[in-house]
Design an enzyme around this catalytic site. Structure first.
Site, short mmCIF file in Angstrom:
data_model
loop_
_atom_site.label_atom_id
_atom_site.label_comp_id
_atom_site.label_asym_id
_atom_site.label_seq_id
_atom_site.Cartn_x
_atom_site.Cartn_y
_atom_site.Cartn_z
N LYS A 14 4.65 0.38 10.03
CA LYS A 14 4.61 1.65 9.31
C LYS A 14 4.22 2.79 10.23
CE LYS A 14 3.34 0.29 4.67
NZ LYS A 14 2.21 0.05 3.81
N GLU A 27 0.88 -1.16 0.00
CA GLU A 27 0.00 0.00 0.00
C GLU A 27 0.92 1.22 0.00
OE1 GLU A 27 -2.76 0.10 3.27
OE2 GLU A 27 -3.59 2.01 2.57
N ARG A 65 5.26 -13.02 9.96
CA ARG A 65 5.97 -11.80 9.59
C ARG A 65 7.33 -11.76 10.25
NH1 ARG A 65 2.55 -7.81 9.63
NH2 ARG A 65 3.95 -6.11 10.08
P1 ATP Z 1 2.85 -2.62 8.47
O1 ATP Z 1 2.28 -3.85 9.08
O2 ATP Z 1 4.27 -2.36 8.81
O3 ATP Z 1 2.00 -1.41 8.66
P2 ATP Z 1 1.69 -3.29 6.02
O4 ATP Z 1 1.38 -4.73 6.10
O5 ATP Z 1 0.57 -2.40 6.28
O6 ATP Z 1 2.92 -2.92 6.92
P3 ATP Z 1 1.66 -3.30 3.21
O7 ATP Z 1 2.08 -2.25 2.28
O8 ATP Z 1 0.24 -3.64 3.32
O9 ATP Z 1 2.26 -2.90 4.62
O10 ATP Z 1 2.50 -4.62 2.99
C1 ATP Z 1 2.81 -5.17 1.75
C2 ATP Z 1 3.15 -6.62 1.95
O11 ATP Z 1 4.26 -6.76 2.84
C3 ATP Z 1 2.01 -7.38 2.56
O12 ATP Z 1 1.83 -8.57 1.81
C4 ATP Z 1 2.45 -7.67 3.95
O13 ATP Z 1 1.94 -8.90 4.41
C5 ATP Z 1 3.97 -7.73 3.81
N1 ATP Z 1 4.61 -7.39 5.07
C6 ATP Z 1 4.42 -6.27 5.81
N2 ATP Z 1 5.13 -6.32 6.95
C7 ATP Z 1 5.80 -7.51 6.93
C8 ATP Z 1 6.71 -8.16 7.83
N3 ATP Z 1 7.10 -7.60 8.99
N4 ATP Z 1 7.20 -9.36 7.48
C9 ATP Z 1 6.86 -9.92 6.31
N5 ATP Z 1 6.00 -9.38 5.43
C10 ATP Z 1 5.48 -8.19 5.72
#
Ligand code: ATP
Ligand code: MG
Length: 594
Positions: free
Chosen positions: A300, A59, A290
């Site tokens: 984030k 995102e 994760r």
């Molecule tokens: P955050 O949890 O830090 O706010 P997010 O999941 O909202 O991050 P996205 O842009 O939605 O951020 O994430 C894009 C992809 O990265 C998603 O498929 C998410 O599952 C993966 N992702 C995010 N954080 C992690 C993590 N710590 N480990 C592995 N994959 C991750």
């Protein structure tokens, strides 16, 4: 991405699933038919129809962090290993938080990690027409309804983990009524929050996500891609499965917090496939745990807070676990890959020690980086029996493991810079470097014998004196004629290049910032900001060997004994270098020869 790395990577449960699907020929008959997808001809087979397709769907509301790197390397790595494709998809269905700045940074970071999507770059917002049509289909088939309860009432009737929810008084609206209302929602007739479109599933489901989740809401907001065309926007949980299906994704890999969403993911795609709007086989959601790392935060929201409240210098602050920060610090993309391979992929939550990441980085850098000499805490060494106007070259290998990488000349003369810690006027027990009466080797140069030191009025040591043994030059037959135990690095004072060096320590001083600790009062809530390490950044002026003077931004070297340093990609220029320490050496060079 390099083929060796991904094929050598160990098996894990997602690879097993992919291999079983490929062995069963699951995708051989795939068609775009009925799907807009990325192809123009929707009756054709997608390119590489029988192969897997994965996606990385950020995102664009923030910068990528180390956790994203795990997901990127997993998705692109699978596609590469199995000859499939991996899409980069901007999941930009939320009009409010997304910005072009983030889009650009994400593109750069994914490329920097060495992943390539060729033409497979997509925006979820390009599918808004399809999503709305699919919603209308769900309405007409009795699978969705417009709920006009206020948000609080909707929340209150959702039930709890132990209590079923209650049906909305609007749940029995007819498809015709729902259709009319949804059209009017799209036409902008209602204010934000007046109605939502909900899937009609089961208010008594033990899984709260299946209790008629909202799929469309009213938002009078301008979207960065579609402008003011829409005033209804799909919810993430509705949009995401559709995006996957439209792009013919085979394995939709996400983190564990989406596990409870999987029944809805499947429910939605099944309904659309029943209606002939999507083709089978449908994408399959697979969850993995994760990445959590000690001494940093990978959320984030917290990263945004660190940047906005100026606890760090910006998104690319080398102390932040963002990919732009990692790049600026000098971490290597190959090191990320090695780390990702080592930690593997599983479904169990774990907190990985940051030192594992550093070890992977070091291992890659030890192999790739040329060696150079820098004196970080300079003290003058004067060789009293060496002529003041004389200089000569000492040859130093660029890489001890790779003689083919050649040598460089380090000028040697009467005055050198050495590390202040390499001289002790009164040596402590076991000290083997310079102290009056002791001999030590100037690496790549001569053995010298220390004769004393100069002090200023306050008693501070300002120079060390010695004499050199001319027959002991490294690389000559007499080099070993005098045995010494200490070995030190140096640069010629007349040739050295002074430079700013930035040393970094952990951003947080505890492994789990913000987490409660043993002995905390029951009502104590910790703030992760209180765990910031006040000494996470130190600036020093070092003396560099002349070969470092023209380092190009992002060029990285091992500074003997001190670690791996990269020329700052923003502030460093050839002729005026500025270096960041990416990581220290695990074992300090010269250990055992102190
Ligand atoms: P955050 O949890 O830090 O706010 P997010 O999941 O909202 O991050 P996205 O842009 O939605 O951020 O994430 C894009 C992809 O990265 C998603 O498929 C998410 O599952 C993966 N992702 C995010 N954080 C992690 C993590 N710590 N480990 C592995 N994959 C991750
Ligand atoms: Mg997310």
């Amino acid at each position: 991405m390099s083929q060796e790395v991904s094929t050598a990577a160990p098996a894990h449960f997602i690879k097993n699933i992919v291999e079983a699907d490929l062995a069963a020929g699951k995708y051989a008959q795939r068609r775009w038919a009925g799907q807009p997808g990325p192809a123009a001809d929707h009756t054709a087979a997608p390119p590489d129809a029988a192969k897997i397709r994965t996606r990385f769907p950020p995102e664009p509301n923030g910068y990528l962090h180390f956790g994203h790197a795990k997901s990127i390397l997993l998705n692109f790595g699978l596609a590469e290993q199995y000859g499939g494709r991996c899409h980069l998809r901007f999941d930009d269905t939320n009009p409010e938080k997304e910005e072009q700045e983030y889009v650009n940074a994400i593109v750069d970071s994914v490329k920097w990690l060495g992943c390539s999507w060729e033409n497979d770059l997509y925006h979820a917002s390009n599918y808004f027409d399809w999503m709305a049509q699919f919603a209308e289909y769900l309405i007409s088939a009795g699978h969705a309804y417009v709920d006009s309860q206020p948000a609080e009432a909707m929340r209150a009737t959702r039930g709890t983990l132990t209590q079923p929810g209650q049906d909305s008084p609007f749940r029995q609206r007819t498809p015709a009524e729902n259709m009319e209302l949804f059209k009017r929602m799209q036409a902008g007739e209602f204010p934000d929050g007046a109605h939502v479109l909900r899937a009609k599933i089961d208010m008594a489901s033990p899984n709260i996500n299946m209790r008629d989740p909202a799929i469309y809401r009213i938002r009078h907001a301008t979207h960065h891609n579609t402008g003011d065309k829409w005033c209804v926007y799909p919810m993430y949980t509705y949009a995401h499965p559709i995006e996957d299906a439209l792009e013919c994704i085979t394995h939709s890999i996400c983190t564990l917090e989406f596990e409870d969403q999987r029944p809805f993911y499947d429910w939605l795609l099944e309904r659309l496939a029943e209606g002939g709007l999507l083709q089978r086989p449908l994408p399959r959601q697979i969850e993995f745990s994760r990445l959590n790392l000690t001494y940093v935060v990978l959320s984030k929201r917290k990263l945004i807070q660190l940047v906005e409240e100026k606890h760090v210098a910006g998104w690319d602050d080398p102390r932040l676990p963002t990919l732009v920060g990692a790049r600026r610090r000098g971490y290597s993309p190959e090191g990320f890959r090695l780390f990702a391979e080592r930690i593997g992929v599983s479904k169990s939550d774990s907190l990985i020690d940051y030192s594992l990441f550093e070890d992977a980085q070091r291992e890659v850098m030890n192999e790739s980086d040329e060696r150079r000499v820098a004196v970080l805490d300079p003290l003058k060494l004067i060789i009293d029996n060496y002529p003041a106007d004389q200089f000569e070259d000492c040859l130093a290998p660029n890489h001890p493991l790779h003689p083919e990488r050649g040598e460089r000349a380090m000028p040697f003369g009467r005055e050198l810079w050495i590390e202040a810690e390499d001289f002790q006027e009164v040596p402590e027990k076991g000290f083997r470097r310079l102290f009056p009466g002791n001999k030590a080797r100037l690496r790549y140069g001569y053995v010298v014998e220390c004769t004393g030191c100069d002090k200023d009025a306050a008693g501070k040591i300002i120079a060390v004196h010695c004499t050199y043994l001319p027959e002991t030059k490294s690389g000559t037959p007499g080099a070993d004629s005098v045995k010494v135990k200490g070995n030190l690095h140096w640069v010629s004072a007349a040739h050295a290049c002074p430079a700013e060096i930035r040393l970094f320590d952990r951003l947080f001083s505890v492994p789990a910032p913000g987490a409660r600790r043993a002995g905390d009062a029951p009502d104590l809530e910790r703030d992760f900001l209180d765990d910031l390490n006040p000494a996470s950044k130190t600036l020093i002026t070092a003396q560099l060997e002349p070969a470092l003077k023209d380092a190009k931004p992002e060029e990285r070297f091992q500074f003997e004994r001190h670690g791996y340093f990269a020329a700052d990609r923003v502030d460093s220029q050839p002729g005026a270098p500025v270096f960041n320490r990416a990581v220290t050496l695990k074992d300090s060079w010269g250990k055992g020869s102190t």
